[in-house]
Design an enzyme around this catalytic site. Structure first.
Site, PDB file in Angstrom:
ATOM      1  N   LYS A  55       0.861  -1.208  -0.050  1.00  0.00           N
ATOM      2  CA  LYS A  55      -0.056   0.091  -0.015  1.00  0.00           C
ATOM      3  C   LYS A  55       0.887   1.259  -0.017  1.00  0.00           C
ATOM      4  O   LYS A  55       1.321   1.625   0.873  1.00  0.00           O
ATOM      5  CB  LYS A  55      -0.853   0.028   1.287  1.00  0.00           C
ATOM      6  CG  LYS A  55      -2.173   0.809   1.290  1.00  0.00           C
ATOM      7  CD  LYS A  55      -2.131   2.107   0.687  1.00  0.00           C
ATOM      8  CE  LYS A  55      -1.866   2.976   2.183  1.00  0.00           C
ATOM      9  NZ  LYS A  55      -1.683   4.345   1.655  1.00  0.00           N
ATOM     10  N   GLY A  87       6.415   5.177   8.544  1.00  0.00           N
ATOM     11  CA  GLY A  87       5.879   6.389   8.677  1.00  0.00           C
ATOM     12  C   GLY A  87       5.869   6.909  10.077  1.00  0.00           C
ATOM     13  O   GLY A  87       6.851   6.888  10.628  1.00  0.00           O
ATOM     14  N   SER A  88       4.686   7.599  10.357  1.00  0.00           N
ATOM     15  CA  SER A  88       4.943   8.344  11.631  1.00  0.00           C
ATOM     16  C   SER A  88       4.644   7.295  12.837  1.00  0.00           C
ATOM     17  O   SER A  88       3.890   6.421  12.845  1.00  0.00           O
ATOM     18  CB  SER A  88       3.470   9.052  11.657  1.00  0.00           C
ATOM     19  OG  SER A  88       2.377   8.548  11.408  1.00  0.00           O
ATOM     20  N   VAL A 133       0.893   6.361  13.268  1.00  0.00           N
ATOM     21  CA  VAL A 133       0.206   5.100  12.483  1.00  0.00           C
ATOM     22  C   VAL A 133       1.016   3.945  13.083  1.00  0.00           C
ATOM     23  O   VAL A 133       0.490   2.808  13.037  1.00  0.00           O
ATOM     24  CB  VAL A 133       0.298   5.584  11.176  1.00  0.00           C
ATOM     25  CG1 VAL A 133      -0.385   4.294  10.502  1.00  0.00           C
ATOM     26  CG2 VAL A 133      -0.720   6.766  11.012  1.00  0.00           C
ATOM     27  N   GLY A 134       2.157   4.055  13.279  1.00  0.00           N
ATOM     28  CA  GLY A 134       2.907   2.799  13.744  1.00  0.00           C
ATOM     29  C   GLY A 134       2.403   2.202  14.994  1.00  0.00           C
ATOM     30  O   GLY A 134       2.410   0.819  14.863  1.00  0.00           O
ATOM     31  N   GLU A 178       9.490   1.360  11.243  1.00  0.00           N
ATOM     32  CA  GLU A 178      10.406   2.344  11.156  1.00  0.00           C
ATOM     33  C   GLU A 178       9.951   3.723  11.210  1.00  0.00           C
ATOM     34  O   GLU A 178       9.123   4.189  10.276  1.00  0.00           O
ATOM     35  CB  GLU A 178      11.319   2.195   9.637  1.00  0.00           C
ATOM     36  CG  GLU A 178      12.607   2.942   9.827  1.00  0.00           C
ATOM     37  CD  GLU A 178      12.415   4.310   8.969  1.00  0.00           C
ATOM     38  OE1 GLU A 178      12.146   4.797   9.845  1.00  0.00           O
ATOM     39  OE2 GLU A 178      12.691   4.527   7.650  1.00  0.00           O
ATOM     40  N   CYS A 183      13.709   9.998   7.302  1.00  0.00           N
ATOM     41  CA  CYS A 183      13.397   9.620   8.574  1.00  0.00           C
ATOM     42  C   CYS A 183      14.777   9.945   9.383  1.00  0.00           C
ATOM     43  O   CYS A 183      14.719  10.092  10.648  1.00  0.00           O
ATOM     44  CB  CYS A 183      13.197   8.047   8.525  1.00  0.00           C
ATOM     45  SG  CYS A 183      13.718   7.162   7.418  1.00  0.00           S
ATOM     46  N   GLU A 211      10.064  15.779  16.057  1.00  0.00           N
ATOM     47  CA  GLU A 211      10.534  15.794  14.656  1.00  0.00           C
ATOM     48  C   GLU A 211       9.806  16.637  13.834  1.00  0.00           C
ATOM     49  O   GLU A 211       8.369  16.565  13.678  1.00  0.00           O
ATOM     50  CB  GLU A 211      10.259  14.228  14.213  1.00  0.00           C
ATOM     51  CG  GLU A 211      10.775  13.821  12.761  1.00  0.00           C
ATOM     52  CD  GLU A 211      10.304  12.494  12.525  1.00  0.00           C
ATOM     53  OE1 GLU A 211       9.269  11.883  12.484  1.00  0.00           O
ATOM     54  OE2 GLU A 211      11.543  11.942  11.627  1.00  0.00           O
TER      55      GLU A 211
END
Ligand code: NAI
Ligand code: MG
Length: 478
Positions: free
Chosen positions: A174, A227-228, A231-232, A249, A283, A380
């Site tokens: 995705k 990703g963030s 959401v992780g 990650e 990242c 971040e």
């Protein structure tokens, strides 16, 4: 306007309800393509295709060498279409063309590396009781879900899907709604290179729709997410509900530690690049520079000269930085900058003239001295903002470097060999560079975070272990 479908079971498939979403170029804020807005129905079809490919299809019967050859052919196909893929990646992400070209090179290198590695992952033979033979064999997880971000779609496709296919997993990818067209192009190339249908399926769509449907799908066996942190965390919860594994990650607040004896001619261009590359949307961006107090003013003065020279333009202008990915990220970076009005702005780059008004441009900024606990030194930004933080001695440097919620990458700049090792070993990060900084590093180097940066390792050989599991077979032969 070109339209992209899902790729399911080797076929181009529009969304069942016919829905699409616009793909916007960050340089001018205008749509230039559309993609199928995949949802639960498409994810169900993609996972079912992957499962069939694995269990009854040609894909599951391939030898490791055959899978490796497919990946090697894909690497060559990517190189043959380098110019075209570079142009697409640049437009989709708003990256300067030279950055996009590097990304496509990296994609080819991942495919080449994992193609060559596919038949070189040996198992184990374990000493045990007499009359027993014990072996450990590496097996694929099965159907792997890959949810990837917009900042480096081509590269992350290579590192994630490349390693998963090398180990014999059937993949459902995705891509991010903001950028991921190169993933669709390269997935189609995979078929031409001999990947059996269903071995790799791609469902473009929105995170909360296609992404959530994939993460929660009852028939996936492993999730690879970049990703963030927000959401992780959802991904890990979804994985936990079904007790499957995941790699996360999730970015960082990576520190570059500059001691007074550092070779500044070598260090400063690399330190600058590590935060402006991809407009800071990396990242592993080196977003904090820790500088020994005795040289703080001298080093920041030289960094400021560099920052003042930086130029921001469209992807096609190919300057130092392109735009940010979308309005949301643009507003997010603007909010960080507004809140930083209490800090001294040491230097700021400039926008090129005549930029499209609707593009998402942000100037690179250098702030200092910044206290290590200031929010701009802790959170971040995901934009081109570098904070300079003074430190007194080695212990102070290590404490400040480790003093955030994250731990992805770090850089150490000193000529003192013992100090290089001491500091590298004390830094809490998944990768540490000494007198260099990879901004994610080579494709060969295991990569991943500690703490809030996530867990699991991608890149290099280590990723092949992540995308497989060890089965122990104990045979009593009497
Ligand atoms: P995000 O974490 O929402 O997006 C990453 C991927 O997750 C995309 O493919 C997205 O469609 C998918 N996704 C989103 N919500 C989901 C859900 N509920 N279930 C399953 N999949 C879902 O990141 P976003 O919103 O694009 O950026 C927000 C912040 O995240 C950035 O400002 C940055 O700080 C961080 N980020 C970090 C990245 C990294 O490389 N570590 C990459 C992108 C963003
Ligand atoms: Mg999001």
């Amino acid at each position: 306007m070109q339209s992209y479908d899902c790729l399911i079971d080797g076929r181009d498939v529009p969304a069942a309800d016919g829905r699409t979403f616009e793909i916007v170029c960050p340089s001018d804020g205008k749509p230039f393509a559309a993609a199928a807005r995949g949802g639960k129905a498409e994810v169900d079809a993609a996972v079912a295709a992957a499962r069939r490919a694995l269990e009854t299809g040609d894909y599951g019967r391939m030898t490791p060498t055959e899978r490796g050859r497919v990946l090697s052919r894909m690497a060559e196909a990517v190189r043959d279409r380098h110019a075209e893929l570079t142009a697409l990646e640049a437009m989709d992400c708003g990256k300067p063309t030279k950055q996009a070209a590097t990304d496509i090179n990296c994609l080819a290198r991942y495919l080449e590396f994992y193609g060559a590695a596919a038949d070189k992952v040996h198992g184990l033979q374990i000493p045990f009781l007499n009359d027993w033979l014990v072996t450990g064999i590496r097996e694929p997880h099965g159907v792997t879900a890959h949810i990837i971000p917009w900042n480096y779609p081509a590269q992350i496709f290579g590192r994630s899907v490349g390693a998963a296919i090398a180990m014999g997993n059937a993949c459902v990818l995705k891509p991010a709604e903001d950028a991921g067209l190169t993933c669709l192009e390269v997935a189609k190339l995979a078929l031409d290179c001999g990947l059996p249908a269903g071995g790799l399926n791609v469902v473009p769509g929105i995170g909360e729709e296609a992404g959530a449907a994939l993460a929660h799908h009852p028939d996936i066996d492993f999730i690879s997410f970049t990703g963030s942190p927000e959401v992780g965390t959802l991904i890990q919860k979804a994985a936990a509900e079904r007790t499957i594994g995941c790699t996360l990650e999730l970015g960082g607040k990576s520190a570059q530690v500059v001691f007074a004896d550092a070779d500044l001619d070598h260090a400063l261009p690399i330190i600058t690049n590590a935060i402006i590359q991809n407009a800071g949307q990396t990242c592993s961006a080196g977003s904090r520079v820790l500088i020994e107090s005795s040289v703080f003013d001298a080093v920041t003065a030289r960094l400021a000269e560099r920052f003042a020279d930086l130029r921001v333009g469209t992807h096609a202008m190919d300057l130092d930085l392109g735009p940010l990915i979308n309005r949301q990220q643009h507003e997010r970076v603007a909010r960080f900058v507004e809140r930083a009005s209490d800090l001294e702005l040491l230097a700021e780059g400039r926008l090129a003239g005549d930029l499209p008004a609707a593009g998402f441009y942000a100037t690179p900024r250098l702030y200092g001295p910044v206290s290590p606990d200031h929010y701009l030194a802790q959170e971040e930004v995901f934009g081109p903002v570098l904070v300079a933080i003074p430190f007194n001695d080695e212990a102070d440097a290590v404490r400040i470097a480790n003093g955030t919620a994250y731990g992805l990458v770090a850089g150490v700049w000193t000529k003192d060999g013992a100090r290089q090792l001491r500091v590298a070993r004390r830094l809490k990060a998944g990768q540490v560079y000494v007198n260099g900084y990879g901004a994610g590093g080579g494709i060969e180097l295991p990569f991943g975070g500690v703490k809030r940066s996530g867990h699991g390792r991608e890149k290099g050989f280590e990723a092949l272990y992540e995308f497989s599991q060890l089965k122990t077979i104990a045979i009593h032969h009497g």
